[in-house]
Design a protein around this motif. Structure first.
Motif, short mmCIF file in Angstrom:
data_model
loop_
_atom_site.label_atom_id
_atom_site.label_comp_id
_atom_site.label_asym_id
_atom_site.label_seq_id
_atom_site.Cartn_x
_atom_site.Cartn_y
_atom_site.Cartn_z
N LEU A 83 0.85 -1.18 0.00
CA LEU A 83 0.00 0.00 0.00
C LEU A 83 0.89 1.24 0.00
CD1 LEU A 83 -2.94 1.24 0.55
CD2 LEU A 83 -2.32 1.13 2.98
N VAL A 84 0.58 2.22 -0.83
CA VAL A 84 1.30 3.50 -0.81
C VAL A 84 0.29 4.58 -0.47
CG1 VAL A 84 2.56 5.22 -2.14
CG2 VAL A 84 3.10 2.80 -2.43
N VAL A 85 0.57 5.32 0.58
CA VAL A 85 -0.29 6.42 1.02
C VAL A 85 0.43 7.73 0.79
CG1 VAL A 85 -1.55 7.44 2.94
CG2 VAL A 85 -1.36 4.94 2.77
N PHE A 86 -0.14 8.59 -0.04
CA PHE A 86 0.38 9.94 -0.21
C PHE A 86 -0.21 10.79 0.91
CE2 PHE A 86 0.39 14.29 -1.55
CZ PHE A 86 1.56 14.46 -2.29
N ALA A 87 0.65 11.29 1.78
CA ALA A 87 0.19 12.08 2.93
C ALA A 87 0.80 13.47 2.88
CB ALA A 87 0.56 11.39 4.23
N GLY A 88 -0.02 14.46 3.06
CA GLY A 88 0.52 15.80 3.20
C GLY A 88 1.30 15.94 4.49
N GLU A 89 2.19 16.89 4.53
CA GLU A 89 2.87 17.28 5.77
C GLU A 89 2.68 18.78 5.96
OE1 GLU A 89 6.96 16.22 5.91
OE2 GLU A 89 6.57 14.07 6.12
N ALA A 90 2.87 19.24 7.18
CA ALA A 90 2.75 20.67 7.46
C ALA A 90 3.73 21.47 6.60
CB ALA A 90 3.01 20.94 8.94
N PRO A 91 3.38 22.69 6.20
CA PRO A 91 4.28 23.51 5.38
C PRO A 91 5.64 23.69 6.07
CG PRO A 91 2.11 24.51 5.51
CD PRO A 91 2.11 23.39 6.49
N MET A 92 6.70 23.52 5.30
CA MET A 92 8.04 23.61 5.86
C MET A 92 8.39 25.02 6.31
SD MET A 92 10.15 21.21 3.18
CE MET A 92 11.67 21.27 4.15
N ASN A 93 7.85 26.02 5.63
CA ASN A 93 8.24 27.41 5.88
C ASN A 93 7.24 28.20 6.70
OD1 ASN A 93 10.72 27.32 4.28
ND2 ASN A 93 9.35 27.06 2.52
N ALA A 94 6.24 27.52 7.24
CA ALA A 94 5.26 28.22 8.07
C ALA A 94 5.81 28.39 9.48
CB ALA A 94 3.96 27.43 8.12
N LYS A 95 5.64 29.56 10.05
CA LYS A 95 6.14 29.79 11.41
C LYS A 95 5.27 29.06 12.45
CE LYS A 95 3.78 34.31 11.65
NZ LYS A 95 4.02 35.76 11.81
N TRP A 96 4.04 28.77 12.06
CA TRP A 96 3.14 28.00 12.93
C TRP A 96 2.05 27.39 12.06
CZ3 TRP A 96 -2.17 28.45 14.11
CH2 TRP A 96 -2.62 27.65 15.17
N TYR A 97 1.68 26.15 12.37
CA TYR A 97 0.63 25.49 11.59
C TYR A 97 -0.17 24.61 12.52
CZ TYR A 97 -1.53 23.32 7.46
OH TYR A 97 -2.41 22.90 6.49
N ASN A 98 -1.47 24.81 12.54
CA ASN A 98 -2.34 24.16 13.50
C ASN A 98 -2.31 22.65 13.41
OD1 ASN A 98 -4.35 24.09 15.53
ND2 ASN A 98 -5.95 23.87 14.00
N GLN A 99 -2.11 22.11 12.22
CA GLN A 99 -2.17 20.66 12.02
C GLN A 99 -0.78 20.01 11.97
OE1 GLN A 99 -4.60 20.21 8.48
NE2 GLN A 99 -6.49 20.26 9.67
N ALA A 100 0.23 20.73 12.41
CA ALA A 100 1.59 20.18 12.40
C ALA A 100 1.69 19.01 13.37
CB ALA A 100 2.59 21.26 12.77
N LEU A 101 2.43 17.97 12.95
CA LEU A 101 2.57 16.76 13.75
C LEU A 101 3.79 15.99 13.25
CD1 LEU A 101 1.04 14.76 15.80
CD2 LEU A 101 0.21 13.63 13.73
N GLU A 102 4.52 15.36 14.18
CA GLU A 102 5.62 14.49 13.78
C GLU A 102 5.01 13.16 13.33
OE1 GLU A 102 9.00 14.81 13.54
OE2 GLU A 102 8.55 16.95 13.75
N GLN A 103 4.85 12.99 12.04
CA GLN A 103 4.15 11.84 11.51
C GLN A 103 4.99 10.57 11.43
OE1 GLN A 103 1.06 14.58 8.84
NE2 GLN A 103 2.41 13.15 7.78
N PRO A 104 6.31 10.64 11.15
CA PRO A 104 7.09 9.40 11.00
C PRO A 104 7.03 8.46 12.20
CG PRO A 104 8.31 11.23 10.06
CD PRO A 104 7.11 11.83 10.76
#
Length: 556
Positions: free
Chosen positions: A96-117
């Motif tokens: 199975l391959v899941v394409f998952a978004g990640e929080a923007p790299m250059n945002a100073k703050w992002y509400n949905q940021a999470l360490e996903q790995p």
């Protein structure tokens, strides 16, 4: 193409891997990629109502096609929703391959940021953090390589803002097929074949147990011929169910879902030759299925320890087809064998005796689930794909006979309920012929019943048979066994037919087996998915559950 956004280049790379269908739930982190996928020529896009379901649909698509399943979710809360799905895929060895978004790299703050790995690692999935534009194609190739070669789920995490940057000039995409090793079948060791043949010749009650490795190797014919030559009985794992149903000396499934007659002869067996099966806990019923037999395992990946138990007494690393053919040749040359288990009387019992002979008092207006399944087996054509939900009800439809194992779809490896509807949608999307039936329980279906809306929206046709006992079946039986109040596990028989109609599908409440034939005729004559809410008694305890309670449930 110059200045092509990374999300478009990644979509094209997925298509170059042979992806023709994907399942998604859009959010900020994946909406650009998912839209690019949707706009590719010939790409099938199915939009789920829950992220878990999108992944499980992709798993169902894999089960039906053999292709890598592809799903997509957004970052943060979208990603945390798929922890169970990733674990199921990892335990079930589903590519199975899941394409998952990640929080923007250059945002100073992002509400949905999470360490996903770390979360992916906890499930057993492989995680690729795609943070370098120059390596984007390498990331995709690695994802499909690992999924195919290691047979496991892979998450490709790409930051939201990075996806919209232009792809550097990194050349043409090279798919995973260019690096997957081309290997030949593993031949058996001749000395071990001699040992196998000697054991088969001396055994009085041998059983040859075939798993999905036999299916993948195309070895069913050789394995059946080996059983005929040796006088052995035939059995299969749950996932190879039906492989030898045409043979009068096939006792069917081995393990927790075995028929009464299979348990009887399993106790008599003095030799079990397990071909193409990992011999997991359920296949050997916790060590009780073949308690008195010597076990010989033939597999490309034999294991000494499986689910906390010794897997076998003798191991032969080989391709199932080559090993069975070699043993057959040697045994034929040898001639006489000592097996004496086959008889006309045994063949009669296999054909005529019920899978489970226990008696239960059934309340008026309700059905014995075993009799309901017997009638469904007569009514539903043998060429239908059968998708199995989980939970207590999953035993009953496993007794259906004469159906090809390639058309039976189930994932049992994590014990999670709630997956059935999504697996069935994935199979229905792959088959696109209306010949898919889901067998599910009411508690499991209600976990993700919102996906009926998706079924209607995408105009998928499938038949959903719900064995509705108004409760969490396994729990009420275990609580009753312990003498504890079971009322917390009882919810009443929800009118699931009305709910199906509310989503624009067809539905019917069933409390008489005579309803099945006219209902099925009507189902075939139209083009809409349909749900049968089959009212079954909660007094009928599956034999697997009865044995577990007798041993002390929870004791492995």
């Amino acid at each position: 193409m110059k200045n092509l956004p990374i999300y478009e280049a990644l979509a094209q790379a997925f298509a170059a891997e042979g992806v023709d269908t994907h399942f998604t739930l859009m959010g900020d982190g994946n909406m650009h990629w998912a839209s690019a996928m949707k706009n590719l020529d010939g790409m099938g896009t199915f939009s789920a109502r829950h992220e878990h379901c999108a992944c499980a649909m992709a798993m169902g698509y894999h089960l039906a096609t053999g292709k890598v399943g592809v799903a997509s979710v957004t970052c943060g809360p979208g990603f945390t929703q798929i922890m169970t799905a990733l674990t199921v895929a990892a335990r079930g060895r589903v590519p199975l391959v899941v394409f998952a978004g990640e929080a923007p790299m250059n945002a100073k703050w992002y509400n949905q940021a999470l360490e996903q790995p770390p979360l992916a690692a906890a499930t057993g999935a492989h995680y690729i953090s795609a943070h370098s534009p120059q390596r984007m194609y390498q990331y995709v190739r690695e994802a499909f390589y690992v999924a195919r070669h290691d047979r496991k789920p892979v998450v490709l995490g790409v930051p939201y803002d990075l996806q919209k940057q232009p792809l550097p000039d990194i050349g043409e995409y090279q798919p995973s097929s260019t690096v997957l090793p081309a290997t030949e079948r593993v031949p058996p060791n001749p000395r071990q074949i001699e040992q196998l043949v000697e054991k088969l010749a001396q055994a009085k009650c041998p059983i040859i147990l075939a798993g999905r490795g036999v299916m993948r190797a195309g070895a069913a014919k050789e394995v059946e011929a080996l059983a005929e030559q040796s006088g052995a009985l035939l059995a299969t794992t749950l996932l190879a169910r039906g492989m030898f149903d045409h043979n009068p000396f096939s006792v069917g499934i081995a393990g927790g879902f075995a028929r009464d007659i299979a348990h009887e002869v399993g106790a008599q067996a003095d030799l079990v030759v397990a071909i193409g099966t990992s011999l997991n806990y359920y296949t050997i019923d916790g060590g009780n299925m073949f308690a008195n037999a010597e076990v010989l395992q033939i597999d490309t990946e034999p294991v000494g320890l499986r689910n906390g138990m010794k897997a076998a007494d003798f191991y032969l690393r080989a391709d199932a087809k080559l090993a069975a053919a070699a043993a057959l040749e040697k045994l034929h040359a040898r001639g006489k064998v000592k097996a004496s288990i086959r008889s006309a009387e045994l063949a009669r019992r296999i054909a005529e005796e019920p899978a489970d002979g226990a008696q239960f008092a059934i309340e008026p207006g309700l059905l014995d689930p075993r009799r309901a399944i017997d009638e469904l087996d007569r009514v539903i054509p043998k060429d239908y794909d059968c998708v199995s939900g989980s939970g207590h009800q999953a035993y009953f439809h496993s007794t259906m006979r004469g159906r090809k194992p390639e058309n039976y779809h189930a994932i049992r490896d994590f014990g999670a309920i709630g997956n059935g509807i999504s697996l069935a949608i994935g199979v229905a999307a792959a088959k696109n012929n209306g010949k898919v039936v889901l067998f599910e329980g009411d508690g499991s279906l209600l976990m993700h019943i919102q996906e009926l809306e998706m079924v209607r929206r995408h105009r998928l046709k499938l038949l959903i048979c719900v064995l509705n006992d108004g409760a969490y079946g396994a729990e009420i039986h275990k609580l009753r066994s312990d003498g504890i109040d079971e009322s917390g596990a009882i919810f009443g028989r929800t009118d699931l037919a009305a709910i199906a109609k509310g989503f624009g599908l067809r539905g019917a409440n069933v409390n008489d087996v005579a309803q099945f034939k006219p209902l099925f005729d009507a189902y075939q004559a139209q083009d809409t998915a349909e749900l049968w809410n089959i009212h079954v008694s909660d007094r009928v305890v599956s034999p697997h559950t009865r044995r577990g309670m007798g041993r002390g449930h929870g004791k492995m």
